[in-house]
Design a protein around this motif. Structure first.
Motif, short mmCIF file in Angstrom:
data_model
loop_
_atom_site.label_atom_id
_atom_site.label_comp_id
_atom_site.label_asym_id
_atom_site.label_seq_id
_atom_site.Cartn_x
_atom_site.Cartn_y
_atom_site.Cartn_z
N PHE A 94 0.56 -1.53 -0.30
CA PHE A 94 -0.10 0.20 -0.28
C PHE A 94 0.87 1.77 0.00
O PHE A 94 -0.06 2.72 -0.17
N GLY A 95 2.24 1.46 0.28
CA GLY A 95 2.70 2.50 -0.10
C GLY A 95 3.79 2.80 0.79
O GLY A 95 3.82 2.50 2.18
N ARG A 96 4.60 3.06 1.23
CA ARG A 96 6.02 3.30 3.09
C ARG A 96 5.24 4.25 3.90
O ARG A 96 5.31 4.65 4.47
N LYS A 97 4.53 5.45 2.76
CA LYS A 97 3.56 6.95 3.78
C LYS A 97 2.80 6.16 4.07
O LYS A 97 3.37 6.49 5.84
N PRO A 98 1.71 5.44 4.54
CA PRO A 98 1.04 4.73 5.31
C PRO A 98 1.01 4.27 6.42
O PRO A 98 0.62 4.31 7.29
N MET A 99 2.51 3.69 6.20
CA MET A 99 3.07 2.75 7.42
C MET A 99 3.61 3.78 8.45
O MET A 99 3.77 3.33 9.55
N LEU A 100 4.44 4.76 7.87
CA LEU A 100 4.82 5.10 8.10
C LEU A 100 4.44 6.73 9.34
O LEU A 100 4.84 6.97 10.34
N VAL A 101 2.87 6.99 9.02
CA VAL A 101 2.71 7.03 10.18
C VAL A 101 1.92 6.66 10.84
O VAL A 101 2.13 6.96 12.20
N VAL A 102 1.49 5.44 11.12
CA VAL A 102 0.62 4.37 12.03
C VAL A 102 1.64 4.21 12.99
O VAL A 102 1.63 4.13 13.50
N THR A 103 2.96 3.61 12.23
CA THR A 103 4.16 3.36 13.15
C THR A 103 4.51 4.47 14.33
O THR A 103 4.83 4.53 15.47
N PHE A 104 4.81 5.41 13.93
CA PHE A 104 4.75 6.69 14.36
C PHE A 104 3.86 7.28 15.56
O PHE A 104 4.37 7.48 16.78
N LEU A 105 2.82 7.37 15.72
CA LEU A 105 1.71 7.32 16.50
C LEU A 105 1.77 6.58 17.09
O LEU A 105 1.57 6.42 18.54
N LEU A 106 2.34 5.14 16.93
CA LEU A 106 2.17 3.45 17.66
C LEU A 106 3.27 4.06 19.05
O LEU A 106 3.45 3.88 20.34
N LEU A 107 4.26 4.52 18.36
CA LEU A 107 5.58 4.53 19.27
C LEU A 107 5.27 5.75 20.35
O LEU A 107 5.98 5.58 21.28
N PHE A 207 8.32 13.32 27.23
CA PHE A 207 8.76 14.82 26.72
C PHE A 207 8.86 13.70 25.24
O PHE A 207 8.90 14.73 23.54
N ALA A 208 8.69 12.17 25.16
CA ALA A 208 8.02 11.59 23.59
C ALA A 208 6.93 12.71 22.57
O ALA A 208 5.94 12.65 21.69
N LEU A 209 5.62 13.13 23.81
CA LEU A 209 4.39 13.67 23.25
C LEU A 209 4.63 14.73 22.64
O LEU A 209 3.96 15.18 21.45
N PRO A 210 5.32 15.94 22.27
CA PRO A 210 5.59 16.68 21.65
C PRO A 210 6.66 16.43 20.76
O PRO A 210 6.04 16.64 19.78
N LEU A 211 7.55 15.86 20.78
CA LEU A 211 7.87 15.30 19.25
C LEU A 211 7.20 14.58 19.01
O LEU A 211 7.46 14.05 17.32
N LEU A 212 6.09 13.96 18.93
CA LEU A 212 5.64 13.76 18.20
C LEU A 212 4.44 14.14 17.22
O LEU A 212 3.21 13.59 16.40
N ILE A 213 3.76 15.46 18.54
CA ILE A 213 2.84 16.22 17.32
C ILE A 213 3.75 16.48 16.59
O ILE A 213 2.91 17.18 15.36
N VAL A 214 5.01 17.02 16.96
CA VAL A 214 5.49 17.48 15.23
C VAL A 214 5.21 16.81 14.52
O VAL A 214 5.53 16.65 13.22
N GLY A 215 6.63 15.21 14.78
CA GLY A 215 6.53 14.30 13.76
C GLY A 215 5.20 14.25 12.86
O GLY A 215 6.15 13.93 11.63
N PHE A 216 4.73 14.16 13.57
CA PHE A 216 3.03 13.80 13.07
C PHE A 216 2.56 14.69 12.54
O PHE A 216 2.65 14.00 10.52
#
Length: 446
Positions: A94-107, A207-216
């Motif tokens: 299905f593509g690289r992008k959707p997987m990277l969004v999902v894994t980033f949110l989980l992590l 501190f992972a929370l602000p990293l998560l918001i910006v990265g997402f």
């Protein structure tokens, strides 16, 4: 150093890079994910050797608590191959992008959740179970995250400079380590020991929370890989090839996977010796202060970062094999010197030992990102790269700190040196017997 604008404007042919703004976002998004994932693992590695053992594991023996805490760190690696299999297959389908969004949110969510866990003193064994569960979630997400991040940059970047650009998400490991150890250092300096053990360590995970918001936000705006889109345009919707699992396709050519795993064996173990094990080793077996060792690892990570970017760029000039064989040979020679320096119980000598080891590890790891990408064709590249990156986590990264502590306890430092030297020798053989891949057209890899 060329800018992303310069790099992408030079691409030609089928492997045409995206527009400058698109590439910048891809590079930034990949770096954000890599930094978050290694920030998490570095935070846990530092705190496992100092705080998490007493808070989440019962018992009186300090070494036993340390081993249990490090073993729990290893559990995060156990789930990584499963994540690599699941997200690798889906990423090729299905593509690289959707997987990277999902894994980033989980992590990011799992990392922040550790910061609000009750301790063993509060709820007993439930606290330990919850910690283990969150480590498994982190590992599962990371299994699909890292290979995909490297792939996206590699498939966007100009072929002639692929080693340089692919090294940037790879360099998220030392960047995340710098961020993690800097955070721990600031907390240690601004809170008392009692406050740090009570709530200060939680701040590091939250501190992972602000990293998560910006990265997402960054990743959500990234476009799909042009190489993937090109490959998909030539596959009929109902062909058998598209139906077949990309994991099975990758395993059907085991030589590529075995070369990748062999290369990653020593490299992965060296990374955890110089960044995680050294903290437990220097503080538990010698008279080093925790802050001094953490600061040494932080500074060494800067050397590692420079080594990765430099190694990736060098591989674009001399080839992937030469660029990886030279630092591998240096690391084999450096292993006994490193432990000899630590035994002097001198902070400056510790810094030298860690920084030199980290720099040459970076020189080795920088080119591997592009090399692993170039081993596999597009139709199963995500799966193949994930099998290599995450399969090595089981045989190398996960047990490395635990094995090293156990060897020290039972056989002495000589066995740890032998462990490092033998695994690095395997890496040397794997690279030496592999094919040169520098500058290949990713659409043409079969």
């Amino acid at each position: 150093m060329a800018s992303p604008v310069d790099a992408v404007s030079e691409g030609t042919g089928k492997n045409q890079p995206a527009a400058p703004s698109g590439f910048r976002r891809v590079l930034t998004g990949s770096m954000a994910g890599a930094i978050l994932e290694w920030y998490d693992f570095a935070i846990y590695g530092v705190l496992a050797a100092t705080v998490l053992g007493p808070l989440f594991f019962p018992g009186e023996d300090g070494i036993t608590k340390l081993l249990l805490a490090l073993a729990t760190q290893g559990l995060g690696f156990v789930a990584r191959p499963l994540g690599g299999i699941v997200f690798g297959h889906l990423g090729d389908r299905f593509g690289r992008k959707p997987m990277l969004v999902v894994t980033f949110l989980l992590l990011g969510t799992a990392t922040a959740a550790i910061g609000v866990l009750p301790t063993y003193h509060d709820v007993g064994i439930t606290a330990t179970v919850l910690l283990v569960a969150l480590r498994l979630v982190q590992g599962f997400a990371l299994g699909g995250e890292f290979g995909g991040a490297v792939l996206l940059v590699s498939e966007y970047g100009e072929p002639k400079r692929r080693g340089f650009w692919a090294a940037w998400p790879q360099a998220g490991a030392p960047a995340g380590t710098v961020l993690a150890t800097a955070m721990i250092t600031v907390l240690a300096l601004t809170t008392s020991d009692a406050a740090f053990e009570s709530w200060g360590w939680r701040v590091a995970f939250l501190f992972a929370l602000p990293l998560l918001i910006v990265g997402f936000w960054i990743r959500k705006g990234v476009e799909e890989s042009p190489v993937f889109r090109e490959a998909q345009s030539h596959i009929a919707p109902q062909t058998q090839e598209k139906k077949k699992s990309s994991i099975l396709l990758a395993l059907s050519r085991p030589r590529q996977v075995l070369h990748g795993l062999g290369m990653r064996l020593g490299e992965n173990i060296a990374f955890y010796i110089y960044t995680t094990f050294v903290i437990a080793y220097a503080t538990s077996f010698f008279g080093f202060d925790r802050g001094d060792v953490v600061l040494a690892v932080t500074f060494a990570s800067v050397f590692q970062f420079v080594g990765m970017i430099g190694g990736g760029a060098w591989s674009d000039r001399v080839g992937r094999k030469t660029a990886m064989l030279v630092p591998t040979a240096v690391l084999i020679a450096w292993a006994p010197i490193f432990f000899w320096l630590v035994h002097f119980e001198s902070v400056p000598l510790l810094w030298i030992g860690v920084c030199v080891g980290a720099f040459f590890h970076g020189m080795l790891a920088g080119p591997e990102a592009a090399w692993i990408t170039e081993l596999f064709p597009t139709r199963y590249r995500y799966a193949g790269a994930s099998l290599v990156f995450q399969g090595s986590s089981i045989i190398a990264g996960a047990p490395a700190p635990f094995i090293a502590v156990w060897l020290i306890e039972n056989f002495g430092v000589g066995m740890v040196i032998g462990y490092l030297v033998v695994t690095m020798a395997i890496t040397f053989v794997a690279v030496a017997t592999s094919k040169e891949t520098k500058g290949v057209d990713l659409n043409a890899v079969k």
